[in-house]
Design an enzyme around this catalytic site. Structure first.
Site, PDB file in Angstrom:
ATOM      1  N   ASP A 141     -54.266 -25.316 -21.865  1.00 19.23           N
ATOM      2  CA  ASP A 141     -53.789 -24.572 -20.417  1.00 19.23           C
ATOM      3  C   ASP A 141     -53.584 -23.090 -21.117  1.00 19.23           C
ATOM      4  OD1 ASP A 141     -51.464 -24.700 -17.887  1.00 19.23           O
ATOM      5  OD2 ASP A 141     -53.693 -24.214 -17.884  1.00 19.23           O
ATOM      6  N   LYS A 144     -58.822 -19.300 -21.511  1.00 20.38           N
ATOM      7  CA  LYS A 144     -59.606 -20.369 -21.312  1.00 20.38           C
ATOM      8  C   LYS A 144     -60.720 -20.149 -22.518  1.00 20.38           C
ATOM      9  CE  LYS A 144     -56.778 -20.827 -18.226  1.00 20.38           C
ATOM     10  NZ  LYS A 144     -56.055 -21.816 -18.665  1.00 20.38           N
ATOM     11  N   ASP A 169     -57.139 -27.844 -18.396  1.00 18.36           N
ATOM     12  CA  ASP A 169     -56.978 -27.247 -17.156  1.00 18.36           C
ATOM     13  C   ASP A 169     -57.988 -26.293 -17.140  1.00 18.36           C
ATOM     14  OD1 ASP A 169     -54.467 -25.828 -15.219  1.00 18.36           O
ATOM     15  OD2 ASP A 169     -55.991 -27.078 -14.858  1.00 18.36           O
ATOM     16  N   ASN A 170     -58.172 -26.114 -15.757  1.00 17.80           N
ATOM     17  CA  ASN A 170     -58.918 -24.912 -15.171  1.00 17.80           C
ATOM     18  C   ASN A 170     -60.522 -24.792 -15.708  1.00 17.80           C
ATOM     19  OD1 ASN A 170     -56.065 -23.446 -16.274  1.00 17.80           O
ATOM     20  ND2 ASN A 170     -56.531 -23.537 -14.057  1.00 17.80           N
ATOM     21  N   GLU A 199     -54.595 -24.753  -8.370  1.00 15.81           N
ATOM     22  CA  GLU A 199     -53.202 -25.002  -7.756  1.00 15.81           C
ATOM     23  C   GLU A 199     -52.770 -24.316  -6.625  1.00 15.81           C
ATOM     24  OE1 GLU A 199     -54.053 -24.396 -10.861  1.00 15.81           O
ATOM     25  OE2 GLU A 199     -52.919 -22.717 -11.800  1.00 15.81           O
TER      26      GLU A 199
HETATM   27  O1  LIG Z   1     -55.075 -17.777 -17.486  1.00 14.18           O
HETATM   28  C1  LIG Z   1     -54.332 -18.699 -17.136  1.00 14.18           C
HETATM   29  N1  LIG Z   1     -53.675 -19.362 -18.175  1.00 14.18           N
HETATM   30  C2  LIG Z   1     -53.566 -19.001 -19.452  1.00 14.18           C
HETATM   31  C3  LIG Z   1     -52.229 -17.973 -19.739  1.00 14.18           C
HETATM   32  C4  LIG Z   1     -52.567 -17.527 -21.170  1.00 14.18           C
HETATM   33  C5  LIG Z   1     -51.409 -17.033 -22.054  1.00 14.18           C
HETATM   34  C6  LIG Z   1     -51.489 -17.596 -23.491  1.00 14.18           C
HETATM   35  C7  LIG Z   1     -52.278 -17.188 -24.180  1.00 14.18           C
HETATM   36  C8  LIG Z   1     -51.996 -17.997 -25.510  1.00 14.18           C
HETATM   37  C9  LIG Z   1     -52.533 -17.930 -26.840  1.00 14.18           C
HETATM   38  N2  LIG Z   1     -52.161 -18.683 -27.769  1.00 14.18           N
HETATM   39  C10 LIG Z   1     -51.169 -19.465 -27.394  1.00 14.18           C
HETATM   40  C11 LIG Z   1     -50.323 -19.839 -26.453  1.00 14.18           C
HETATM   41  C12 LIG Z   1     -50.752 -18.795 -25.285  1.00 14.18           C
HETATM   42  S1  LIG Z   1     -50.539 -18.912 -23.427  1.00 14.18           S
HETATM   43  C13 LIG Z   1     -54.602 -19.300 -16.054  1.00 14.18           C
HETATM   44  C14 LIG Z   1     -55.234 -18.671 -14.784  1.00 14.18           C
HETATM   45  C15 LIG Z   1     -55.280 -19.126 -13.689  1.00 14.18           C
HETATM   46  C16 LIG Z   1     -56.029 -18.301 -12.473  1.00 14.18           C
HETATM   47  C17 LIG Z   1     -55.502 -16.926 -12.294  1.00 14.18           C
HETATM   48  C18 LIG Z   1     -55.890 -15.934 -11.448  1.00 14.18           C
HETATM   49  C19 LIG Z   1     -56.954 -16.699 -10.523  1.00 14.18           C
HETATM   50  F1  LIG Z   1     -57.425 -16.009  -9.492  1.00 14.18           F
HETATM   51  C20 LIG Z   1     -57.324 -17.938 -10.679  1.00 14.18           C
HETATM   52  C21 LIG Z   1     -56.984 -18.922 -11.626  1.00 14.18           C
HETATM   53  C22 LIG Z   1     -54.895 -20.629 -13.426  1.00 14.18           C
HETATM   54  C23 LIG Z   1     -54.466 -21.276 -14.358  1.00 14.18           C
HETATM   55  O2  LIG Z   1     -54.233 -22.848 -14.180  1.00 14.18           O
HETATM   56  C24 LIG Z   1     -54.404 -20.842 -15.664  1.00 14.18           C
HETATM   57  O3  LIG Z   1     -53.585 -21.514 -16.651  1.00 14.18           O
HETATM   58 MG   LIG Z   2     -53.856 -23.698 -16.012  1.00 10.23          MG
END
Ligand SMILES: O=C(NCCCCc1cc2cnccc2s1)c1cc(-c2ccc(F)cc2)cc(O)c1O
Ligand SMILES: [Mg+2]
Length: 214
Positions: A141, A144, A169-170, A199
């Site tokens: 998650d 992506k 997810d996603n 969500e």
């Molecule tokens: O980007 C998403 N989740 C990732 C956050 C990345 C941070 C990290 C990078 C990283 C690198 N290494 C280790 C740990 C980590 S944590 C995300 C985005 C949407 C979304 C946003 C706008 C929209 F209009 C529609 C859907 C929905 C979702 O459910 C999501 O999960």
């Molecule tokens: Mg997500």
């Protein structure tokens, strides 16, 4: 200075949820994000699919890539058997600090190890640093575009065993097309799509469950 979205989400948990009651933490976050301010938690609809996969796998070791505020961390950890371990990885220290407090409010800190860092740096170190041989369940998650390279990295590092389950997810919104192509076409995975919604919205999204065949 203005508070951040994760800080406001934590405030809603502290105001509306009961300490030590994971279900009330989940409800408080979903109510806040549905009625006040959207946030990128896996949410209640996809969360029920996550719950069913966790219950089916009944994992002793779980890796979560992308903690955010700890919503899915709490959903997973509340279902784990005693002595099971969940390692969750968050990139952003300020967000990780909020997640620690959400996880603590739910009373699940003993089952969860939250690590701050980037997946590419962390995955090769897991075996020796955390004494984990393989993961029974991985919840993807995080970024992506990292789903595919990190899955290949987990394979190379021997972190997956015959029967390990990847749940992503996603896979539709925002989407992980190269990852989907890989797990659906590789003879080393048995993959299945669980159609749902992004969500707190009516937009299509879903979870991809992929079993590693070894
Ligand atoms: O980007 C998403 N989740 C990732 C956050 C990345 C941070 C990290 C990078 C990283 C690198 N290494 C280790 C740990 C980590 S944590 C995300 C985005 C949407 C979304 C946003 C706008 C929209 F209009 C529609 C859907 C929905 C979702 O459910 C999501 O999960
Ligand atoms: Mg997500």
């Amino acid at each position: 200075t203005r508070s951040t979205r994760p800080q406001r989400l934590l405030g809603a948990v502290q105001k509306n949820a009961t300490r030590g009651d994971p279900g009330s933490v989940i409800q408080a976050i979903d109510h806040y994000c549905r009625n006040k301010e959207w946030a990128m938690n896996v949410g209640d609809e996809k969360g029920c699919i996550l719950d069913s996969v966790v219950s089916e796998v009944n994992p002793a070791t779980v890796l979560e890539l992308g903690t955010y505020c700890g919503y899915s961390t709490v959903r997973i950890a509340r279902l784990l058997p005693p002595h099971a371990k969940l390692i969750t990885l968050e990139f952003n220290p300020a967000v990780a600090a909020i997640a620690r407090q959400v996880i603590a409010w739910a009373g699940l800190e003993d089952k969860v190890q939250l690590v701050e860092g980037a997946s590419g740096d962390f995955i090769p170190r897991i075996k020796e640093q955390f004494g984990v041989k393989t993961f029974d369940l991985v919840f993807l998650d995080h970024w992506k575009e990292y789903y595919l390279p990190d899955t290949k990295l987990m394979e190379e590092c021997g972190l997956l065993r015959k029967g390990s389950v990847l749940l992503a997810d996603n896979v539709v919104c925002p989407g992980a097309p190269d990852y989907l192509e890989y797990v659906r076409s590789s003879p080393r995975y048995e993959s299945r799509y669980f159609k749902s919604h992004l969500e707190y919205t009516k937009v299509e999204d879903g979870l991809e469950k992929s079993v590693f065949l070894g």
